[in-house]
Design an enzyme around this catalytic site. Structure first.
Site, PDB file in Angstrom:
ATOM      1  N   GLY A  42      -0.759   0.083  -1.449  1.00 23.99           N
ATOM      2  CA  GLY A  42       0.041   0.378  -2.645  1.00 23.99           C
ATOM      3  C   GLY A  42       1.157  -0.634  -2.831  1.00 23.99           C
ATOM      4  N   SER A  43       2.074  -0.303  -3.740  1.00 24.45           N
ATOM      5  CA  SER A  43       3.132  -1.276  -4.062  1.00 24.45           C
ATOM      6  C   SER A  43       4.361  -1.121  -3.169  1.00 24.45           C
ATOM      7  CB  SER A  43       3.536  -1.113  -5.530  1.00 24.45           C
ATOM      8  OG  SER A  43       3.972   0.214  -5.758  1.00 24.45           O
ATOM      9  N   THR A  44       4.644   0.078  -2.707  1.00 21.06           N
ATOM     10  CA  THR A  44       5.834   0.250  -1.853  1.00 21.06           C
ATOM     11  C   THR A  44       5.618  -0.396  -0.490  1.00 21.06           C
ATOM     12  OG1 THR A  44       6.252   2.329  -3.011  1.00 21.06           O
ATOM     13  CG2 THR A  44       7.473   1.954  -0.950  1.00 21.06           C
ATOM     14  N   ASP A 100       3.068   4.254   5.208  1.00 19.86           N
ATOM     15  CA  ASP A 100       2.218   4.317   4.024  1.00 19.86           C
ATOM     16  C   ASP A 100       3.018   4.817   2.833  1.00 19.86           C
ATOM     17  OD1 ASP A 100      -1.303   5.322   3.801  1.00 19.86           O
ATOM     18  OD2 ASP A 100       0.000   4.273   2.379  1.00 19.86           O
ATOM     19  N   LYS A 152      -2.084  11.527  -1.876  1.00 15.40           N
ATOM     20  CA  LYS A 152      -2.311  10.088  -1.756  1.00 15.40           C
ATOM     21  C   LYS A 152      -3.678   9.758  -2.311  1.00 15.40           C
ATOM     22  CE  LYS A 152      -1.418   8.088   2.117  1.00 15.40           C
ATOM     23  NZ  LYS A 152      -1.024   6.935   1.245  1.00 15.40           N
ATOM     24  N   GLY A 156      -3.978   7.236  -4.953  1.00 18.00           N
ATOM     25  CA  GLY A 156      -3.889   6.535  -6.242  1.00 18.00           C
ATOM     26  C   GLY A 156      -4.505   5.141  -6.153  1.00 18.00           C
ATOM     27  N   GLU A 200      -6.680   5.363   4.801  1.00 14.82           N
ATOM     28  CA  GLU A 200      -5.288   5.717   5.116  1.00 14.82           C
ATOM     29  C   GLU A 200      -5.249   6.923   6.047  1.00 14.82           C
ATOM     30  OE1 GLU A 200      -4.116   6.182   1.034  1.00 14.82           O
ATOM     31  OE2 GLU A 200      -3.179   4.194   0.972  1.00 14.82           O
ATOM     32  N   LYS A 256       8.694  10.016  -6.747  1.00 12.24           N
ATOM     33  CA  LYS A 256       7.493  10.655  -6.218  1.00 12.24           C
ATOM     34  C   LYS A 256       7.735  12.091  -5.751  1.00 12.24           C
ATOM     35  CE  LYS A 256       5.279   6.740  -6.566  1.00 12.24           C
ATOM     36  NZ  LYS A 256       4.466   6.172  -5.501  1.00 12.24           N
TER      37      LYS A 256
HETATM   38  O1  DER Z   1      -3.141   5.339  -2.685  1.00 10.39           O
HETATM   39  C1  DER Z   1      -2.120   5.608  -2.019  1.00 10.39           C
HETATM   40  O2  DER Z   1      -1.966   6.708  -1.442  1.00 10.39           O
HETATM   41  C2  DER Z   1      -1.071   4.553  -1.922  1.00 10.39           C
HETATM   42  O3  DER Z   1      -0.282   4.757  -0.803  1.00 10.39           O
HETATM   43  C3  DER Z   1      -0.266   4.454  -3.237  1.00 10.39           C
HETATM   44  O4  DER Z   1      -0.722   5.348  -4.203  1.00 10.39           O
HETATM   45  C4  DER Z   1       1.236   4.607  -3.065  1.00 10.39           C
HETATM   46  O5  DER Z   1       1.873   4.417  -4.329  1.00 10.39           O
HETATM   47  P1  DER Z   1       2.882   3.202  -4.597  1.00 10.39           P
HETATM   48  O6  DER Z   1       2.062   2.069  -5.095  1.00 10.39           O
HETATM   49  O7  DER Z   1       3.838   3.758  -5.609  1.00 10.39           O
HETATM   50  O8  DER Z   1       3.553   2.853  -3.282  1.00 10.39           O
END
Ligand code: DER
Length: 241
Positions: A29-31, A87, A100, A102, A109, A127
């Site tokens: 993900g982005s974080t 994560d 989770k 997305g 994961e 979130k």
């Molecule tokens: O798919 C997931 O679970 C990822 O960790 C992601 O959805 C987390 O979201 P982020 O891009 O806002 O960190």
């Protein structure tokens, strides 16, 4: 991005081991991009002997970019565990349960998270919900990875369980047809009514979903002694960007 960056830097400060760990899990993900940057900025004595375990191609490439050593999860030696898995999450409730998936990497994961002593979810204020499936926080529902041939059957079962919307995740611009996970499966994004508060509500839904033939895994990560070896910690902040 500053909220993500702050959550990431704080999570690494508070939860990266103080002595060099053998294995660290890195999510998607982005974080997590900010988490890896914070880890890469640590004193090399804390990271140079560590093997970082990715949870998909994005995670793997991110680690390679930072010249961190990689180990695929299936090469984790028997009996060894991952000190900390970092994560992201799409939604986090007050009990540290998460949705989770997305990013379509939920299976990888979860197979890393369950082999970690501590599972640290890094999420910023956007979130956080009182209870999961709060549409204003996360409206796409629970990502559920299914064997492709089973998706019509699983869809019907989820609807019978009360899902108000079940979407076969499209490939979008990336690919004609459905999204296909790294494991060759489909994803059903399944919206249910907002969960009520209460002991085991998330776990009960998770177990009902897992009981459907064709379901490989789902994106409900639930906290506490029942869900994970260690209680997940969340580095998140209630401040504006
Ligand atoms: O798919 C997931 O679970 C990822 O960790 C992601 O959805 C987390 O979201 P982020 O891009 O806002 O960190």
């Amino acid at each position: 991005a500053s909220a993500k960056k702050l959550a990431a830097a704080t999570a690494v400060r508070d939860h990266y081991p103080k002595s060099p760990p053998k294995y660290i899990g890195i999510g998607s993900g982005s974080t997590i991009v900010h988490v890896v940057a914070s880890i890469a900025a640590l004193d090399p004595s804390l990271t140079s002997s560590t093997k970082f375990i990715p949870t998909g191609f994005q995670s793997k490439l991110l680690l390679l970019q930072h010249n961190l050593q990689i180990l695929d999860i299936d090469l984790l030696p028997p009996g060894e565990s991952i000190s900390v898995a970092f994560d992201g999450a799409d939604e986090v409730d007050s009990q540290l349960n998460c949705i989770k998936g997305g990013g379509a990497c939920l299976f990888q994961e979860k197979i890393v998270a369950v082999q970690a002593e501590k599972f640290v979810v890094v999420a910023d204020f956007r979130k956080i919900s009182k209870t999961l499936l709060t549409p204003t926080t996360w409206s796409s529902g629970i990502p559920i990875e299914v064997v492709p041939s089973s998706y019509p059957y699983v869809t019907a079962k989820l609807q019978a369980m009360g899902a108000t919307q079940v979407v076969l995740r499209p490939g979008g611009k990336a690919k004609a047809g459905p999204c296909v996970t790294d494991n060759g499966n489909f994803l059903l994004d399944s919206v249910f009514p907002t969960l009520q508060e209460g002991e085991n509500v998330v776990q009960e839904l998770a177990e009902a979903i897992k009981g459907i033939v064709g379901v490989v895994e789902h994106g409900l990560f639930y906290g506490g002694s029942k869900g994970w070896k260690g209680r997940p910690a969340v580095g998140y902040f209630g401040m504006e960007d």
